[in-house]
Structure formats: structure tokens, C-alpha cells
Enzyme design. Structure first.
Site, PDB file in Angstrom:
ATOM      1  CG  ASP A 157      -1.876   1.128   1.278  1.00 24.60           C
ATOM      2  OD1 ASP A 157      -3.067   0.899   1.001  1.00 24.60           O
ATOM      3  OD2 ASP A 157      -1.444   2.278   1.570  1.00 24.60           O
ATOM      4  CG  LEU A 158       1.559   3.325  -3.589  1.00 27.11           C
ATOM      5  CD1 LEU A 158       1.462   4.258  -4.787  1.00 27.11           C
ATOM      6  CD2 LEU A 158       2.940   2.682  -3.534  1.00 27.11           C
TER       7      LEU A 158
ATOM      8  CG  ASP B 158      -2.903   3.724  -2.175  1.00 18.34           C
ATOM      9  OD1 ASP B 158      -3.813   2.944  -1.793  1.00 18.34           O
ATOM     10  OD2 ASP B 158      -2.389   4.572  -1.419  1.00 18.34           O
TER      11      ASP B 158
HETATM   12  N1  LIG Z   1      -4.004   9.445  -9.457  1.00 19.02           N
HETATM   13  C1  LIG Z   1      -4.797   8.466  -9.044  1.00 19.02           C
HETATM   14  N2  LIG Z   1      -5.237   8.460  -7.761  1.00 19.02           N
HETATM   15  C2  LIG Z   1      -6.017   7.441  -7.370  1.00 19.02           C
HETATM   16  C3  LIG Z   1      -6.404   6.407  -8.234  1.00 19.02           C
HETATM   17  N3  LIG Z   1      -7.200   5.550  -7.538  1.00 19.02           N
HETATM   18  C4  LIG Z   1      -7.287   6.014  -6.277  1.00 19.02           C
HETATM   19  N4  LIG Z   1      -6.565   7.158  -6.164  1.00 19.02           N
HETATM   20  C5  LIG Z   1      -6.376   7.985  -4.977  1.00 19.02           C
HETATM   21  O1  LIG Z   1      -5.557   7.278  -4.069  1.00 19.02           O
HETATM   22  C6  LIG Z   1      -5.774   7.791  -2.770  1.00 19.02           C
HETATM   23  C7  LIG Z   1      -5.769   6.633  -1.798  1.00 19.02           C
HETATM   24  O2  LIG Z   1      -6.083   7.087  -0.550  1.00 19.02           O
HETATM   25  P1  LIG Z   1      -5.189   6.741   0.716  1.00 19.02           P
HETATM   26  O3  LIG Z   1      -4.855   5.296   0.719  1.00 19.02           O
HETATM   27  O4  LIG Z   1      -5.883   7.312   1.918  1.00 19.02           O
HETATM   28  O5  LIG Z   1      -3.896   7.565   0.411  1.00 19.02           O
HETATM   29  P2  LIG Z   1      -2.555   7.657   1.247  1.00 19.02           P
HETATM   30  O6  LIG Z   1      -2.195   9.099   1.291  1.00 19.02           O
HETATM   31  O7  LIG Z   1      -1.568   6.778   0.610  1.00 19.02           O
HETATM   32  O8  LIG Z   1      -2.920   7.120   2.681  1.00 19.02           O
HETATM   33  P3  LIG Z   1      -1.984   6.246   3.612  1.00 19.02           P
HETATM   34  O9  LIG Z   1      -2.026   4.880   3.038  1.00 19.02           O
HETATM   35  O10 LIG Z   1      -2.633   6.319   4.954  1.00 19.02           O
HETATM   36  O11 LIG Z   1      -0.614   6.843   3.581  1.00 19.02           O
HETATM   37  C8  LIG Z   1      -7.102   8.538  -2.814  1.00 19.02           C
HETATM   38  O12 LIG Z   1      -6.829   9.935  -2.682  1.00 19.02           O
HETATM   39  C9  LIG Z   1      -7.652   8.259  -4.228  1.00 19.02           C
HETATM   40  O13 LIG Z   1      -8.325   9.355  -4.783  1.00 19.02           O
HETATM   41  C10 LIG Z   1      -5.938   6.464  -9.581  1.00 19.02           C
HETATM   42  O14 LIG Z   1      -6.238   5.601 -10.420  1.00 19.02           O
HETATM   43  N5  LIG Z   1      -5.142   7.493  -9.926  1.00 19.02           N
END
Ligand SMILES: Nc1nc2c(ncn2[C@@H]2O[C@H](COP(=O)(O)OP(=O)(O)OP(=O)(O)O)[C@@H](O)[C@H]2O)c(=O)[nH]1
Length: 260
Positions: A149-150, A191
């Protein structure tokens, strides 16, 4: 007046009569199916030629050049039949070629739909559905299941824009395909990624560095969870275990950051 003076002439006339009977019979048999008019006229021409031939033998009439007409009509009819058949075969060939082309197009479309249904459009990796479909065989042939997970991806999106966020996901997917087999990597959420591997020598830090190499500059990180791949365990349970490992990893990193 019928002129049958010798047995040879008699035999020839009988033969022509049989030919005419056969030709007329074939004509009657094929009438309901004769939608090709050229073939119908050709066959009639041929029959008329045969009738004239018969007349020629039966009648001693010399005032019309029947001899010339009967042979010409027979030849003409025969040639037209050949031409008609050739045209029909050509039309059927064209139809078959068009059908084959359509079948090939449909097959291509089917393949594409199948691919689209099981792959993530952005990264080209297998999607969540594909992950679950292939879960058991992949578990059977792998030693470990990884869950990624990013970190801070949302911030990267907000700061650099969605298109950069997309590029980050593509880069991570590409790096993942190099570390694992591309067929064993899946994007199962925004992510979140899953990968299966037989390799038990992978080190967490090395893996992290490899996955982040191209995207480090955007301030994103990756949390990694791992569990043993066991095909006898329910996929949801295994994924949950790996997911828990990933959360633990994320929490530890956050803790280390806050302590520093
Ligand atoms: N650019 C892009 N963003 C995406 C896509 N799918 C999901 N996202 C975004 O990915 C983000 C995932 O949210 P989180 O897992 O809370 O992000 P995070 O900042 O990595 O949170 P932590 O895991 O707590 O560090 C959300 O803001 C979604 O809008 C995509 O296909 N492209």
C-alpha cells in the site's frame, strides 16, 4: 416423318433422347432453387440445343440449318452454366471470406473484452477480479503473498496533480513486474497491490528501494505486508493476514518517524 434407317443412327438418337430427359429432369429438380437467373437461362439454352439435336436426328428437314444451331446452343448453354457456377462459387467464396473476417474480428473483440475485464487499465496489471480468479493456482506455485500500500499517495495527488499520481502508480506497477513475475502482480485497489512469489530471498528494504526508485521524489513510500502462500487457506483470510502485516509495517514506520 421419322428417319431411322440404320441401327447406329437409332442408338445415337436414343442417347440424345436420354441426355434430353436427364437435362430436363435436372432443370425441373433445380427450378425451386434457381435464384440465379443466368444459370436458369443457361440450362434452358442447353436443353433447347438438345431438343434441336433430337429434331435433327428424327426429322429429315433440311430447310433450317438445325445442325448448326443445336451444337452452338449446347456449347453456349454449357459455357453459360460453367460461367454461372463460377460466379456462384466466387460469390460464396466472398461470403465465406467476409464471414471469416467477421469471426476473426469477434474473436479479437472477445479477447479484448476478456483482457479488459481482468486487467487494470492504468497499470496493465491484473485487477482484483483476476487476483481472486488466479488466487489458488498462484498460491500453490508460490511461497509468499505480498501486500503493498502506498504511503502519502493522497498528498502526492493533491500536490502534483492526478496525472502525476497516475504516473506514480504506473512506475510502481512496472517496478513490481520486474521484481515479481508480471502475471503474478495485481492492482487490487487505488494504491494497493498484491504479488505472489516463490523467491524467499527478497528483503523488505531492498524491495522497497526497488519499488520506490522512480517515485521517491514525490514523497511517497510503500508499506509491505507478507504472509506464507497456502492454497488450502481461504483467499480472504490470506489477504487479510498480508493486509495486517502491511498495516503493522505502516504503523511501525509512522512510529519511527514520530520518535525521531
Ligand atoms: N491518481 C490516481 N489516484 C487514485 C487512483 N485511484 C485512487 N486514487 C487515490 O488514491 C488515494 C488513496 O487514498 P489513501 O490510501 O488514503 O492515500 P494515502 O495518502 O496513501 O494514505 P496512507 O495509506 O494512509 O498513507 C485517494 O486519494 C484516491 O483518490 C488512480 O487511479 N489514480
Amino acid at each position: 416423318m421419322i428417319l431411322l434407317q440404320n441401327p447406329a443412327q437409332y442408338a445415337g438418337t436414343i442417347e440424345e433422347f436420354i441426355w434430353l430427359a436427364v437435362a430436363l429432369h435436372v432443370l425441373v429438380l433445380s427450378l425451386p432453387h434457381l435464384k440465379y437467373q443466368l444459370l436458369l437461362y443457361a440450362w434452358i439454352t442447353y436443353c433447347v440445343g438438345l431438343i434441336l439435336d433430337l429434331f435433327d436426328d428424327l426429322m429429315a428437314i433440311e430447310f433450317i440449318p438445325v445442325n448448326t444451331f443445336d451444337t452452338s446452343l449446347k456449347h453456349l448453354g454449357f459455357m453459360l452454366v460453367c460461367y454461372g457456377l463460377h460466379t456462384i462459387i466466387q460469390q460464396k467464396r466472398d461470403t465465406i471470406a467476409a464471414l471469416n473476417h467477421e469471426i476473426a474480428q469477434r474473436h479479437k473483440l472477445e479477447q479484448k473484452l476478456k483482457f479488459d475485464a481482468t486487467h487494470d487499465e492504468l497499470t496493465g496489471l491484473g485487477n482484483r477480479r483476476a487476483c481472486f480468479e488466479q488466487f489458488e493456482p498462484l498460491c500453490a506455485s508460490s511461497a509468499y503473498l505480498y501486500y503493498f500500500d502506498l504511503d502519502n499517495f493522497k498528498q502526492a495527488n493533491d500536490r502534483y496533480g492526478h496525472h502525476i499520481g497516475d504516473q506514480i502508480l504506473q512506475s510502481v506497477a512496472q517496478a513490481m513486474s520486474k521484481q515479481f513475475s508480471a502475471n503474478a502482480c495485481f492492482r487490487i485497489g487505488g494504491d494497493e497491490f498484491v504479488a505472489f512469489t516463490q523467491d524467499d530471498s527478497l528483503q523488505e528494504e531492498g524491495l522497497r528501494a526497488a519499488l520506490m526508485e522512480e517515485v521517491f521524489e514525490y514523497g511517497v513510500g510503500v508499506s509491505i505486508g507478507r504472509t506464507e502462500a497456502d492454497p488450502s487457506v481461504d483467499p480472504d483470510v490470506l489477504l487479510h493476514q498480508a493486509d495486517l502485516g502491511m498495516y503493522e509495517n505502516k504503523a511501525n514506520k509512522a512510529l519511527r518517524k514520530s520518535v525521531r
